[in-house]
Motif scaffolding. Structure first.
Motif, PDB file in Angstrom:
ATOM      1  N   LEU A 133      30.285  43.295  21.169  1.00 16.32           N
ATOM      2  CA  LEU A 133      29.354  43.012  22.259  1.00 16.32           C
ATOM      3  C   LEU A 133      28.528  44.212  22.705  1.00 16.32           C
ATOM      4  N   ALA A 188      30.664  43.054  29.627  1.00 13.27           N
ATOM      5  CA  ALA A 188      31.464  43.519  28.483  1.00 13.27           C
ATOM      6  C   ALA A 188      32.124  44.852  28.814  1.00 13.27           C
ATOM      7  N   ARG A 224      19.041  40.095  31.712  1.00  8.62           N
ATOM      8  CA  ARG A 224      20.124  39.259  31.181  1.00  8.62           C
ATOM      9  C   ARG A 224      21.002  40.042  30.215  1.00  8.62           C
ATOM     10  N   LEU A 225      20.382  40.825  29.341  1.00 11.24           N
ATOM     11  CA  LEU A 225      21.162  41.631  28.393  1.00 11.24           C
ATOM     12  C   LEU A 225      21.940  42.716  29.124  1.00 11.24           C
ATOM     13  N   ARG A 230      24.984  41.217  30.678  1.00 12.62           N
ATOM     14  CA  ARG A 230      26.013  40.980  29.655  1.00 12.62           C
ATOM     15  C   ARG A 230      26.694  42.283  29.260  1.00 12.62           C
ATOM     16  N   LEU A 249      24.496  44.892  22.062  1.00  8.82           N
ATOM     17  CA  LEU A 249      23.646  44.795  23.251  1.00  8.82           C
ATOM     18  C   LEU A 249      22.851  46.066  23.467  1.00  8.82           C
TER      19      LEU A 249
END
Length: 137
Positions: free
Chosen positions: A93, A116, A108-109, A112, A97
């Motif tokens: 992840l 993570a 959004r990334l 995330r 990313l």
């Protein structure tokens, strides 16, 4: 006292937890607050600076886990499993990313990535008490 795989596992997991908690509490919040105008410079500098450190810390954890798993007890297995979650989360992840975020900030990334990262922090921290039990047991 001779050095045992379990003592080295404790040292490696403590090193990893300290590194990961520093990233989670200090490094990533600053990265997340970076303005879009400064993103490429700041993210690029972060990636270049942290990559060698990640390589050293992760190599230490992998080597210590591998050695301790040659004759594992339950605490060694738990410490290795928690470490595997942290390292696996990076590979599956966080690293991809970061690659996608190199193109520019995407809320959004980034969200995330922060999620993570929290998984990595919890897993790295969870490995330490298990390694401590293995080292003193």
């Amino acid at each position: 006292m001779p050095t045992t795989p379990e003592v080295l596992l404790l040292g490696a997991t403590a090193l990893h937890a300290g590194f990961q908690l520093t990233v989670t509490t200090l490094v990533y919040p600053r990265l997340a607050d970076t303005s879009p105008a400064d993103w490429h410079r700041v993210h690029g500098r972060h990636s270049r600076a942290i990559t060698p450190l990640v390589a050293v810390v992760y190599a230490a954890v992998l080597a210590a886990c591998a050695w301790a798993l040659l004759d594992p007890g339950p605490a060694v297995v738990l410490a290795a499993a928690a470490s595997a979650v942290a390292l696996g989360t990076t590979a599956a992840l966080a690293a991809p990313l970061h690659g996608r975020l190199a193109d520019g900030p995407d809320p959004r990334l980034l969200a995330r990535l922060l999620a993570a990262d929290r998984v990595r922090a919890v897993a790295a921290a969870a490995a330490v008490p298990a390694a401590l039990v293995a080292a003193v047991g």
